[in-house]
Design a protein around this motif. Structure first.
Motif, PDB file in Angstrom:
ATOM      1  N   ALA A  14      -0.377 -40.700 -35.379  1.00  0.00           N
ATOM      2  CA  ALA A  14      -0.094 -39.290 -35.636  1.00  0.00           C
ATOM      3  C   ALA A  14       1.383 -39.141 -35.963  1.00  0.00           C
ATOM      4  O   ALA A  14       2.233 -39.806 -35.369  1.00  0.00           O
ATOM      5  CB  ALA A  14      -0.464 -38.449 -34.418  1.00  0.00           C
ATOM      6  N   VAL A  15       1.689 -38.273 -36.903  1.00  0.00           N
ATOM      7  CA  VAL A  15       3.070 -38.026 -37.316  1.00  0.00           C
ATOM      8  C   VAL A  15       3.530 -36.647 -36.846  1.00  0.00           C
ATOM      9  O   VAL A  15       4.661 -36.480 -36.377  1.00  0.00           O
ATOM     10  CB  VAL A  15       3.205 -38.146 -38.848  1.00  0.00           C
ATOM     11  CG1 VAL A  15       4.599 -37.749 -39.305  1.00  0.00           C
ATOM     12  CG2 VAL A  15       2.865 -39.561 -39.296  1.00  0.00           C
ATOM     13  N   HIS A  16       2.657 -35.647 -36.971  1.00  0.00           N
ATOM     14  CA  HIS A  16       2.973 -34.271 -36.560  1.00  0.00           C
ATOM     15  C   HIS A  16       1.910 -33.782 -35.577  1.00  0.00           C
ATOM     16  O   HIS A  16       1.133 -32.864 -35.896  1.00  0.00           O
ATOM     17  CB  HIS A  16       3.038 -33.350 -37.774  1.00  0.00           C
ATOM     18  CG  HIS A  16       4.062 -33.743 -38.791  1.00  0.00           C
ATOM     19  ND1 HIS A  16       5.422 -33.685 -38.535  1.00  0.00           N
ATOM     20  CD2 HIS A  16       3.937 -34.210 -40.055  1.00  0.00           C
ATOM     21  CE1 HIS A  16       6.085 -34.091 -39.604  1.00  0.00           C
ATOM     22  NE2 HIS A  16       5.207 -34.430 -40.532  1.00  0.00           N
ATOM     23  N   PRO A  17       1.847 -34.366 -34.380  1.00  0.00           N
ATOM     24  CA  PRO A  17       0.758 -34.026 -33.464  1.00  0.00           C
ATOM     25  C   PRO A  17       0.775 -32.578 -32.989  1.00  0.00           C
ATOM     26  O   PRO A  17      -0.287 -32.001 -32.738  1.00  0.00           O
ATOM     27  CB  PRO A  17       0.955 -34.996 -32.294  1.00  0.00           C
ATOM     28  CG  PRO A  17       2.390 -35.405 -32.361  1.00  0.00           C
ATOM     29  CD  PRO A  17       2.727 -35.410 -33.826  1.00  0.00           C
ATOM     30  N   ALA A  18       1.953 -31.981 -32.867  1.00  0.00           N
ATOM     31  CA  ALA A  18       1.999 -30.579 -32.442  1.00  0.00           C
ATOM     32  C   ALA A  18       1.264 -29.698 -33.450  1.00  0.00           C
ATOM     33  O   ALA A  18       0.487 -28.812 -33.074  1.00  0.00           O
ATOM     34  CB  ALA A  18       3.451 -30.121 -32.279  1.00  0.00           C
ATOM     35  N   GLY A  32      -8.503 -44.366 -45.921  1.00  0.00           N
ATOM     36  CA  GLY A  32      -9.760 -43.662 -45.682  1.00  0.00           C
ATOM     37  C   GLY A  32      -9.772 -42.844 -44.400  1.00  0.00           C
ATOM     38  O   GLY A  32     -10.829 -42.320 -44.016  1.00  0.00           O
ATOM     39  N   ASP A  33      -8.623 -42.718 -43.739  1.00  0.00           N
ATOM     40  CA  ASP A  33      -8.547 -41.935 -42.498  1.00  0.00           C
ATOM     41  C   ASP A  33      -8.983 -40.506 -42.775  1.00  0.00           C
ATOM     42  O   ASP A  33      -8.387 -39.807 -43.594  1.00  0.00           O
ATOM     43  CB  ASP A  33      -7.113 -41.967 -41.950  1.00  0.00           C
ATOM     44  CG  ASP A  33      -7.002 -41.402 -40.540  1.00  0.00           C
ATOM     45  OD1 ASP A  33      -7.646 -40.379 -40.249  1.00  0.00           O
ATOM     46  OD2 ASP A  33      -6.269 -41.992 -39.733  1.00  0.00           O
ATOM     47  N   TRP A  80      -2.826 -40.267 -44.669  1.00  0.00           N
ATOM     48  CA  TRP A  80      -2.180 -41.581 -44.748  1.00  0.00           C
ATOM     49  C   TRP A  80      -0.816 -41.506 -45.408  1.00  0.00           C
ATOM     50  O   TRP A  80       0.085 -42.290 -45.100  1.00  0.00           O
ATOM     51  CB  TRP A  80      -3.079 -42.582 -45.483  1.00  0.00           C
ATOM     52  CG  TRP A  80      -3.285 -42.328 -46.950  1.00  0.00           C
ATOM     53  CD1 TRP A  80      -4.296 -41.609 -47.526  1.00  0.00           C
ATOM     54  CD2 TRP A  80      -2.470 -42.808 -48.029  1.00  0.00           C
ATOM     55  NE1 TRP A  80      -4.152 -41.593 -48.898  1.00  0.00           N
ATOM     56  CE2 TRP A  80      -3.041 -42.334 -49.238  1.00  0.00           C
ATOM     57  CE3 TRP A  80      -1.322 -43.594 -48.099  1.00  0.00           C
ATOM     58  CZ2 TRP A  80      -2.502 -42.618 -50.477  1.00  0.00           C
ATOM     59  CZ3 TRP A  80      -0.774 -43.874 -49.348  1.00  0.00           C
ATOM     60  CH2 TRP A  80      -1.361 -43.397 -50.521  1.00  0.00           C
ATOM     61  N   ARG A  81      -0.621 -40.539 -46.298  1.00  0.00           N
ATOM     62  CA  ARG A  81       0.668 -40.410 -46.982  1.00  0.00           C
ATOM     63  C   ARG A  81       1.767 -40.028 -46.000  1.00  0.00           C
ATOM     64  O   ARG A  81       2.895 -40.513 -46.095  1.00  0.00           O
ATOM     65  CB  ARG A  81       0.577 -39.372 -48.102  1.00  0.00           C
ATOM     66  CG  ARG A  81      -0.424 -39.739 -49.202  1.00  0.00           C
ATOM     67  CD  ARG A  81      -0.686 -38.562 -50.127  1.00  0.00           C
ATOM     68  NE  ARG A  81      -1.798 -38.814 -51.009  1.00  0.00           N
ATOM     69  CZ  ARG A  81      -3.086 -38.626 -50.683  1.00  0.00           C
ATOM     70  NH1 ARG A  81      -3.397 -38.166 -49.466  1.00  0.00           N
ATOM     71  NH2 ARG A  81      -4.052 -38.887 -51.542  1.00  0.00           N
ATOM     72  N   GLU A  82       1.435 -39.151 -45.047  1.00  0.00           N
ATOM     73  CA  GLU A  82       2.420 -38.781 -44.024  1.00  0.00           C
ATOM     74  C   GLU A  82       2.757 -39.975 -43.138  1.00  0.00           C
ATOM     75  O   GLU A  82       3.923 -40.194 -42.790  1.00  0.00           O
ATOM     76  CB  GLU A  82       1.880 -37.636 -43.163  1.00  0.00           C
ATOM     77  CG  GLU A  82       1.857 -36.294 -43.858  1.00  0.00           C
ATOM     78  CD  GLU A  82       1.464 -35.159 -42.925  1.00  0.00           C
ATOM     79  OE1 GLU A  82       1.686 -34.000 -43.308  1.00  0.00           O
ATOM     80  OE2 GLU A  82       0.950 -35.426 -41.820  1.00  0.00           O
ATOM     81  N   SER A  89     -11.508 -47.920 -45.109  1.00  0.00           N
ATOM     82  CA  SER A  89     -11.593 -47.885 -43.651  1.00  0.00           C
ATOM     83  C   SER A  89     -11.680 -46.425 -43.174  1.00  0.00           C
ATOM     84  O   SER A  89     -12.083 -45.539 -43.935  1.00  0.00           O
ATOM     85  CB  SER A  89     -10.443 -48.640 -42.994  1.00  0.00           C
ATOM     86  OG  SER A  89     -10.697 -48.801 -41.606  1.00  0.00           O
ATOM     87  N   ASP A  90     -11.295 -46.149 -41.923  1.00  0.00           N
ATOM     88  CA  ASP A  90     -11.427 -44.808 -41.356  1.00  0.00           C
ATOM     89  C   ASP A  90     -10.438 -44.633 -40.212  1.00  0.00           C
ATOM     90  O   ASP A  90      -9.670 -45.539 -39.905  1.00  0.00           O
ATOM     91  CB  ASP A  90     -12.869 -44.551 -40.877  1.00  0.00           C
ATOM     92  CG  ASP A  90     -13.384 -45.646 -39.938  1.00  0.00           C
ATOM     93  OD1 ASP A  90     -12.543 -46.334 -39.320  1.00  0.00           O
ATOM     94  OD2 ASP A  90     -14.602 -45.824 -39.825  1.00  0.00           O
TER      95      ASP A  90
END
Length: 199
Positions: free
Chosen positions: A95-99, A154-155, A160-162, A178-179
């Motif tokens: 996670a990059v921006h979980p908030a 495939g997430d 994925w870019r973030e 993938s996922d």
């Protein structure tokens, strides 16, 4: 990078130490590196409590020989602790921006691996995540320890870019397809274990 003698695994939101990835890694560490200290705690829903638990639990660990693996929200925590502790980390669809991402998940949710178990996500937890994100953003880039980010295009949950933009300064394994759960996790275990340099 010295060999790793202590390995911390951090699961994601609504997940647990019973996740497929956690159990696979635990089994491999036990079979191939039985002298390595392995810890995969059940994390509280509160980010502040989770960090307090981790910092207390690893207080006696030799940080020069410690590594962290984290998945999803656990990947965000792993990246944060990696900078705080100065130790390497493997980030699995982190996670990059979980908030921002968890702001819509207020209230009670069943745990993935035991629906009888409930997780309550409080509005205060979003504020706690924002504080962690601000602290992470203020960290000096040149202080970053080695990381390996395993990112699936495939997430279906996270962009994925973030993930790539945040972690491209480190080592990246960008997967076509993938996922979010990395259902093909076995394919990446050799690379992960090589990066971790387990004792």
């Amino acid at each position: 990078m010295p060999s790793t003698t202590h390995l911390l695994y951090l699961h994601g939101f609504r997940s647990s130490p019973q996740s497929v990835k956690a159990r696979k890694m635990a089994g491999m560490v036990q079979r191939q590196h039985p002298h390595v200290t392995w810890w995969c705690p059940q994390l509280p829903a509160s980010p502040r409590q989770a960090m307090a638990l981790l910092q207390a639990g690893a207080a006696s660990w030799p940080l020069g020989r410690t590594a962290i693996v984290g998945s999803s929200l656990g990947g965000f925590y792993a990246a944060w602790l990696s900078r705080a502790w100065g130790c390497p980390a493997v980030l699995l669809n982190p996670a990059v921006h979980p908030a921002r991402d968890l702001a819509g998940y207020m209230g009670e949710h069943p745990a993935w691996h035991d629906p009888a178990q409930k997780i309550f996500f409080d509005p205060e937890f979003v504020q706690e995540l924002q504080e962690l994100e601000l602290h992470s953003a203020s960290s000096a880039p040149n202080a970053a320890p080695p990381t390996l980010a395993v990112i699936a295009k495939g997430d279906e949950v996270l962009d994925w870019r973030e993930m790539l933009a945040r972690h491209e300064a480190g080592q990246v394994r960008l997967i076509e397809g993938s996922d979010h759960a990395l259902s093909d996790f076995d394919l990446y275990l050799p690379e992960i274990f090589e990066f971790l340099r387990l004792a």
